[in-house]
Design an enzyme around this catalytic site. Structure first.
Site, short mmCIF file in Angstrom:
data_model
loop_
_atom_site.label_atom_id
_atom_site.label_comp_id
_atom_site.label_asym_id
_atom_site.label_seq_id
_atom_site.Cartn_x
_atom_site.Cartn_y
_atom_site.Cartn_z
N GLU A 113 6.72 9.84 -7.42
CA GLU A 113 6.00 9.37 -6.23
C GLU A 113 6.96 9.16 -5.05
O GLU A 113 6.63 9.50 -3.91
CB GLU A 113 5.22 8.09 -6.55
N TYR A 164 -2.85 11.32 -6.16
CA TYR A 164 -3.86 10.90 -7.13
C TYR A 164 -4.27 12.04 -8.07
O TYR A 164 -5.34 11.99 -8.67
CB TYR A 164 -5.07 10.31 -6.41
N HIS A 219 -1.17 0.12 -3.72
CA HIS A 219 -0.80 0.97 -4.86
C HIS A 219 0.61 0.61 -5.29
O HIS A 219 1.47 0.34 -4.46
CB HIS A 219 -0.81 2.46 -4.46
N ASN A 248 -8.84 -1.99 -3.15
CA ASN A 248 -7.92 -2.91 -3.84
C ASN A 248 -6.55 -3.01 -3.20
O ASN A 248 -5.58 -3.42 -3.83
CB ASN A 248 -7.87 -2.60 -5.35
N LYS A 281 -2.62 0.24 1.27
CA LYS A 281 -3.70 1.17 1.55
C LYS A 281 -4.38 0.84 2.89
O LYS A 281 -4.14 -0.22 3.47
CB LYS A 281 -4.71 1.13 0.39
P1 DAT Z 1 -3.99 1.47 -10.23
O1 DAT Z 1 -4.11 1.63 -8.73
O2 DAT Z 1 -4.12 0.03 -10.65
O3 DAT Z 1 -2.79 2.17 -10.81
P2 DAT Z 1 -5.59 3.68 -11.32
O4 DAT Z 1 -4.34 4.50 -11.29
O5 DAT Z 1 -6.36 3.62 -12.59
O6 DAT Z 1 -5.30 2.18 -10.86
O7 DAT Z 1 -6.59 4.21 -10.20
C1 DAT Z 1 -6.11 4.58 -8.92
C2 DAT Z 1 -7.03 4.05 -7.88
O8 DAT Z 1 -8.31 4.67 -7.99
C3 DAT Z 1 -7.32 2.54 -7.97
O9 DAT Z 1 -6.33 1.77 -7.36
C4 DAT Z 1 -8.65 2.44 -7.30
C5 DAT Z 1 -9.33 3.74 -7.66
N1 DAT Z 1 -10.19 3.57 -8.82
C6 DAT Z 1 -9.81 3.50 -10.12
N2 DAT Z 1 -10.85 3.36 -10.93
C7 DAT Z 1 -11.94 3.35 -10.13
C8 DAT Z 1 -13.34 3.23 -10.34
N3 DAT Z 1 -13.84 3.08 -11.58
N4 DAT Z 1 -14.15 3.26 -9.26
C9 DAT Z 1 -13.67 3.40 -8.02
N5 DAT Z 1 -12.35 3.52 -7.74
C10 DAT Z 1 -11.51 3.49 -8.77
MG MG Z 2 -2.34 4.17 -11.01
#
Ligand code: DAT
Ligand code: MG
Length: 149
Positions: free
Chosen positions: A126, A49, A115, A112, A9
């Site tokens: 994807e 997303y 991805h 974070n 990212k």
């Molecule tokens: P991952 O990236 O571990 O698959 P995810 O699919 O649940 O996680 O979410 C996608 C992204 O969205 C994640 O990398 C960071 C952001 N995200 C998720 N939950 C969040 C939250 N509660 N607040 C802010 N950003 C969030």
């Molecule tokens: Mg995810």
């Protein structure tokens, strides 16, 4: 052979973690089959997303992912989808184990770093979303016999 989609990212690219991150996957034994630096369009970000579009963090997530270049990667190897998720660590970097990418380099869930596809079927869609067929390279690393018996 299984494939997964990885994106470093904007925070990972800006923080100069690209070589560190690609190096971890290479050293594990996974094969690079797709690799490009790109500016992400709003359309691509919203599609990628899409499952999160009703979540409160969605607009900020799209804004963030389109704010600065991303490195898009396709990796190939046995069990690469689940293994890459383990190497990446839990979504919230404060909960990620040390030794994982997020655990070693991140603090905030909205920053974070990386991805990784969460399942084989997600990985397939994807990869198709981010890469054209001709951008994916089939090749035989000479090291394969030292990684697979
Ligand atoms: P991952 O990236 O571990 O698959 P995810 O699919 O649940 O996680 O979410 C996608 C992204 O969205 C994640 O990398 C960071 C952001 N995200 C998720 N939950 C969040 C939250 N509660 N607040 C802010 N950003 C969030
Ligand atoms: Mg995810």
């Amino acid at each position: 052979m299984e494939r997964t989609f990885i994106a470093i990212k904007p925070d990972g690219v800006q923080r100069k973690l690209v070589s560190e991150i690609i190096g971890r996957f290479e050293k594990k034994g996974f094969k690079l089959v797709g690799l490009k630096l790109m500016k992400v369009s709003k359309e691509l970000a919203e599609q990628h997303y899409g499952v999160h579009k009703e979540r409160p963090f969605f607009p900020g997530l799209v804004e963030f992912i389109t704010s600065s270049p991303v490195v898009a990667i396709v990796l190939e190897g046995d069990g690469v989808v689940a293994s890459a998720r383990k190497i990446i660590g839990a979504t919230n970097p404060l909960a990620s184990e040390p030794g994982t990418i997020r655990g070693d380099f991140g603090v905030n869930i909205g920053r974070n770093i990386i991805h990784g596809s969460d399942a084989v079927e997600t990985a397939q869609s994807e990869i198709a979303l981010w890469f054209k067929d001709e951008e994916l390279v089939s090749w035989d690393p000479t090291m394969t016999a030292w990684i697979y018996e």
